[in-house]
Design a protein around this motif. Structure first.
Motif, PDB file in Angstrom:
ATOM      1  N   UNK A  39       0.844  -1.204   0.000  1.00  0.00           N
ATOM      2  CA  UNK A  39       0.000   0.000   0.000  1.00  0.00           C
ATOM      3  C   UNK A  39       0.881   1.256   0.000  1.00  0.00           C
ATOM      4  N   UNK A  40       1.972   1.187  -0.755  1.00  0.00           N
ATOM      5  CA  UNK A  40       2.923   2.300  -0.818  1.00  0.00           C
ATOM      6  C   UNK A  40       3.102   2.711  -2.272  1.00  0.00           C
ATOM      7  N   UNK A  41       2.994   4.006  -2.554  1.00  0.00           N
ATOM      8  CA  UNK A  41       3.298   4.484  -3.898  1.00  0.00           C
ATOM      9  C   UNK A  41       4.795   4.748  -3.921  1.00  0.00           C
ATOM     10  N   UNK A  42       5.525   3.886  -4.591  1.00  0.00           N
ATOM     11  CA  UNK A  42       6.983   4.018  -4.629  1.00  0.00           C
ATOM     12  C   UNK A  42       7.376   4.974  -5.760  1.00  0.00           C
ATOM     13  N   UNK A  43       7.331   6.262  -5.459  1.00  0.00           N
ATOM     14  CA  UNK A  43       7.609   7.241  -6.513  1.00  0.00           C
ATOM     15  C   UNK A  43       9.022   7.116  -7.074  1.00  0.00           C
ATOM     16  N   UNK A  44       9.915   6.517  -6.300  1.00  0.00           N
ATOM     17  CA  UNK A  44      11.287   6.375  -6.782  1.00  0.00           C
ATOM     18  C   UNK A  44      11.408   5.290  -7.852  1.00  0.00           C
ATOM     19  N   UNK A  45      10.300   4.610  -8.179  1.00  0.00           N
ATOM     20  CA  UNK A  45      10.329   3.596  -9.228  1.00  0.00           C
ATOM     21  C   UNK A  45      10.813   4.180 -10.555  1.00  0.00           C
ATOM     22  N   UNK A  46      10.501   5.461 -10.799  1.00  0.00           N
ATOM     23  CA  UNK A  46      10.949   6.100 -12.040  1.00  0.00           C
ATOM     24  C   UNK A  46      12.469   6.151 -12.102  1.00  0.00           C
ATOM     25  N   UNK A  47      13.102   6.270 -10.948  1.00  0.00           N
ATOM     26  CA  UNK A  47      14.573   6.322 -10.918  1.00  0.00           C
ATOM     27  C   UNK A  47      15.170   4.921 -11.059  1.00  0.00           C
ATOM     28  N   UNK A  48      14.410   3.907 -10.595  1.00  0.00           N
ATOM     29  CA  UNK A  48      14.842   2.524 -10.819  1.00  0.00           C
ATOM     30  C   UNK A  48      14.958   2.301 -12.325  1.00  0.00           C
ATOM     31  N   UNK A  49      13.983   2.833 -13.048  1.00  0.00           N
ATOM     32  CA  UNK A  49      14.008   2.754 -14.512  1.00  0.00           C
ATOM     33  C   UNK A  49      15.186   3.552 -15.073  1.00  0.00           C
ATOM     34  N   UNK A  50      15.347   4.788 -14.606  1.00  0.00           N
ATOM     35  CA  UNK A  50      16.397   5.663 -15.143  1.00  0.00           C
ATOM     36  C   UNK A  50      17.787   5.021 -14.990  1.00  0.00           C
ATOM     37  N   UNK A  51      18.033   4.476 -13.798  1.00  0.00           N
ATOM     38  CA  UNK A  51      19.334   3.840 -13.567  1.00  0.00           C
ATOM     39  C   UNK A  51      19.494   2.639 -14.509  1.00  0.00           C
ATOM     40  N   UNK A  52      18.389   1.962 -14.803  1.00  0.00           N
ATOM     41  CA  UNK A  52      18.428   0.831 -15.739  1.00  0.00           C
ATOM     42  C   UNK A  52      18.892   1.247 -17.129  1.00  0.00           C
ATOM     43  N   UNK A  53      18.443   2.425 -17.592  1.00  0.00           N
ATOM     44  CA  UNK A  53      18.888   2.875 -18.920  1.00  0.00           C
ATOM     45  C   UNK A  53      20.401   3.117 -18.916  1.00  0.00           C
ATOM     46  N   UNK A 109      10.141   1.155  12.321  1.00  0.00           N
ATOM     47  CA  UNK A 109       9.684   2.123  13.329  1.00  0.00           C
ATOM     48  C   UNK A 109       8.177   2.380  13.235  1.00  0.00           C
ATOM     49  N   UNK A 110       7.508   1.597  12.398  1.00  0.00           N
ATOM     50  CA  UNK A 110       6.064   1.788  12.228  1.00  0.00           C
ATOM     51  C   UNK A 110       5.693   3.210  11.845  1.00  0.00           C
ATOM     52  N   UNK A 111       6.448   3.775  10.943  1.00  0.00           N
ATOM     53  CA  UNK A 111       6.201   5.161  10.540  1.00  0.00           C
ATOM     54  C   UNK A 111       4.845   5.282   9.846  1.00  0.00           C
ATOM     55  N   UNK A 112       4.201   6.430   9.997  1.00  0.00           N
ATOM     56  CA  UNK A 112       2.917   6.622   9.314  1.00  0.00           C
ATOM     57  C   UNK A 112       3.085   6.598   7.795  1.00  0.00           C
ATOM     58  N   UNK A 113       1.997   6.329   7.100  1.00  0.00           N
ATOM     59  CA  UNK A 113       2.047   6.145   5.652  1.00  0.00           C
ATOM     60  C   UNK A 113       2.570   7.385   4.919  1.00  0.00           C
ATOM     61  N   UNK A 114       2.222   8.556   5.429  1.00  0.00           N
ATOM     62  CA  UNK A 114       2.642   9.807   4.787  1.00  0.00           C
ATOM     63  C   UNK A 114       4.162   9.921   4.734  1.00  0.00           C
TER      64      UNK A 114
END
Lengths: 318, 376
Positions: A39-53, A109-114
């Motif tokens: 239930x996490x929007x992993x915004x860094x996924x775009x960088x996973x792609x970028x590093x792949x290129x 640490x059970x951090x909140x979702x935000x």
């Protein structure tokens, strides 16, 4: 409304739209899987792609290919396999590093979702800006020599030429998605993923190693992004530190459009978005391209709030 | 008898006048004297992201001052670090530097500011202090519309580039497609081109520079059957666009403005860039072979963008000093009336401070290099 332009460019725009859409779909899977499980929007996924290129380009660099050198037969296959493996390696490493450095400490640490969301955005910026600041060409484009004549025409539909790169991208993306679908639905590890997606507490009680499943999810997201990076690199033959930003936003849109958490939805959303963008651009003019993409998203969500195919990964159906 | 006297008088007067004239001339040639410590200032980016551009200007101008100071031992004009103000090209940094510059009464003229933003920010200070300035690089068209008497620009402004591009395309084009990147610079330039092309323009679209995929624009150009495409934008996207067109089998003459005048355009686009036409308001390195040779001898490289313009700026101020003008007001009047050939073009300013006449240069990508084609 430029109906003539729309009709004149219909087939070429369809072919190119489907190709870019296939790349959107692969990146969208990274968002969808992680969301489905965590239930996490992993915004860094775009960088996973970028590093792949950059992985694919590193392979060419390591092979000493600096100028155009068209390969054929076994040599070509060798080069392509190496590029593919490097893309996967770079992307997987980035995805796992994100999980270990950015997300796992927060979960402990059970951090909140935000907090997760802000961390994801921060990680995304940190990675792309690091490449922009420390890469050998800084913020400039890295253009790479051609190793495969992917611009060769295979056949035509109407005024549109289908080139090798179009077929490779679409077929490659679909094959990767079939493999993923089979993995999630037919294997023991896939069952674990679905279990955690449905109810991570119960899955833990029933003996599923949740942390392992989460790691696996990031790994698979990395594989999909790496595959997308490889196909992207063959298609456009260049990359840049900021290449992930807009592609990432569009892919996330595709994921939501198809129904986030849903693998088939990512494919449908990606292809649809690629097509709609090109059609809208022809019909209304180039400056409306992004407007059309997001307008379609808003319209679909108004009618179907959980996307075209719904949020399936987390549902009990599977 | 009266007639003889008159003739004699005329002869005598003429002789005296002639003698006096010759004597005066000889004196000037012997030693031009002027107040000690006079200098010409410079303001622009000497460090930071755009530091290279300001350095190009300083280097170009320094060639002129070297020549002058060597030839005029009793009239040395300072142009060194003590009169350079490094603004890093930013208006914020330039603003506090301007009062310091005008406070130095030995500074008689200013080369710069290098960029448009800093010029806009500092011009009121120079205007109030009657410090004549000539910019070798600030090309924003609006700068000359403020009624500033001290403002002079030695190269064509952005609004003149559009008509130059239209003139260039009209030589060969039958059907033109126009694409821009929606940026202030790209769209601005493309809009002047659109207006100038009239019925020659048959297709028109915009791309998002952040995107990697320009297929919709490329397909539109292909369907419209254009023979020439003008792109308003910067080199990074121009390279991707021209490559995407070549990859899709669209064979057109690609034309772009000075945002594309960069070797990286060719490095990134590869063979697809061959034949592209690029325009610029700055003069090419080889605009004047003698200058080029002197520059190379001193700095070891070819003159770079804005170097020839800065040399011309220096020449205007030095001509004023040669004419005996050694205060700001007199130099300002001299610059306003100046009309002589420079190395980049004929230098003459309009009342608004713009350089008069055509001044847009064309380059063509030939053999992987940007080759100058002269003034359009």
């Amino acid at each position: 409304m430029h109906f003539k332009v729309f009709l004149d460019t219909f087939w070429p725009n369809t072919i190119d739209g489907l190709s870019l859409g296939a790349i959107y779909a692969l990146i969208a899977l990274g968002y969808t899987l992680v969301y489905g499980v965590l239930r996490l929007i992993n915004f860094a996924n775009s960088e996973v792609f970028m590093i792949g290129t950059f992985g694919a380009s590193s392979a060419l660099w390591l092979l000493g290919i600096r100028t155009e050198s068209i390969k054929t037969g076994p040599a070509l296959i060798g080069v392509l396999v190496l590029m593919f493996l490097f893309s996967l390696l770079f992307s997987i490493a980035t995805a796992l590093a994100l999980e270990f450095v950015a997300y796992r400490p927060l979960r402990r640490r059970n951090a909140p979702r935000l907090v997760f969301l802000i961390t994801a955005i921060g990680a995304s910026l940190a990675i792309s800006e690091s490449v922009g600041a420390f890469g050998s060409k800084k913020r400039d484009t890295y253009a790479f020599p051609r190793v495969w004549n992917t611009r060769a025409k295979i056949f035509s539909i109407g005024a549109g030429d289908v080139q090798v790169r179009n077929l490779v991208t679409v077929i490659g993306a679909i094959l990767m998605m079939i493999a993923l679908y089979a993995f999630v639905n037919k294997t023991r590890l896939g069952r674990g993923m679905r279990a955690v997606a449905q109810d991570s507490e119960t899955a833990r009680i029933l003996g599923v190693n949740v942390n392992q499943v989460i790691l696996l999810t990031f790994l698979i997201g990395g594989v999909m992004a790496g595959g997308a990076a490889f196909l992207y690199f063959l298609y456009y033959e260049s990359t840049r530190y900021s290449v992930g930003f807009l592609l990432g936003v569009k892919s996330f849109t595709a994921a939501v459009l198809g129904g986030i958490g849903n693998i088939t939805g990512a494919l449908l959303g990606g292809l649809l978005l690629g097509l709609v963008e090109n059609y809208g651009s022809a019909l209304l003019g180039g400056k409306w391209k992004d407007v059309v993409a997001f307008a379609v998203l808003v319209l679909v969500l108004m009618v179907r709030p959980s996307g075209l195919l719904g949020e399936k990964l987390g549902r009990a159906r599977a | 008898v009266r007639k003889t006297i008159r003739v004699a008088a005329v002869v005598a007067v003429t002789a005296m006048a002639g003698a006096g004239f010759t004597a005066g001339n000889a004196q000037a040639a012997k030693a031009l004297k002027c107040p000690k410590g006079i200098s010409i200032g410079f303001m622009g980016a000497l460090s930071g992201e755009n530091g290279a551009l300001g350095q190009n200007m300083v280097n170009g101008a320094s060639i002129a001052f070297d020549e002058w100071n060597k030839a005029n031992k009793t009239c040395q004009v300072k142009f060194d670090k003590s009169t350079f103000k490094d603004s890093q090209g930013s208006p914020d940094q330039a603003s506090p530097l301007a009062p310091a510059l005008v406070a130095d009464k030995n500074v008689l003229g200013l080369i710069g500011p290098g960029f448009s933003g800093e010029t806009k920010a500092t011009m009121p200070v120079f205007e109030a202090a009657t410090l004549p300035m000539i910019t070798p690089g600030a090309t924003n068209a609006k700068l000359s519309t403020n009624g500033w008497k001290m403002f002079h620009r030695i190269l064509a402004n952005d609004d003149k580039q559009g008509p130059g591009i239209v003139k260039l395309m009209k030589k060969t084009a039958k059907k033109v497609g126009v694409i821009d990147d929606a940026s202030e610079y790209g769209k601005g330039l493309a809009d002047t081109v659109r207006a100038g092309l009239g019925a020659l323009k048959v297709s028109d679209t915009q791309i998002d520079p952040k995107s990697s995929d320009f297929s919709a624009a490329v397909n539109q150009m292909k369907a419209a059957g254009v023979d020439t495409v003008f792109y308003g934008g910067y080199y990074a996207e121009a390279a991707k666009l021209v490559k995407a067109m070549a990859d899709a089998g669209v064979k057109v003459q690609f034309v772009a403005g000075d945002g594309v005048l960069d070797q990286k355009y060719i490095d990134n686009a590869g063979a697809a860039a061959e034949g592209s036409l690029v325009t610029a308001t700055g003069a090419p390195a080889d605009v004047n072979p003698a200058f080029q040779a002197k520059f190379k001898a001193k700095f070891g490289t070819d003159p770079a963008i804005y170097s020839p313009e800065a040399y011309d700026c220096a020449q205007v101020f030095l001509a004023a000093i040669k004419a005996g003008k050694t205060n700001r007001k007199a130099i300002a009047a001299f610059v306003a009336a100046y009309d002589a050939p420079g190395i980049t073009k004929q230098i003459k300013f309009t009342p608004e401070g713009e350089v008069a006449g055509d001044a847009v240069y064309a380059y063509q990508v030939t053999g992987g290099k940007l080759v100058p084609k002269g003034i359009i």
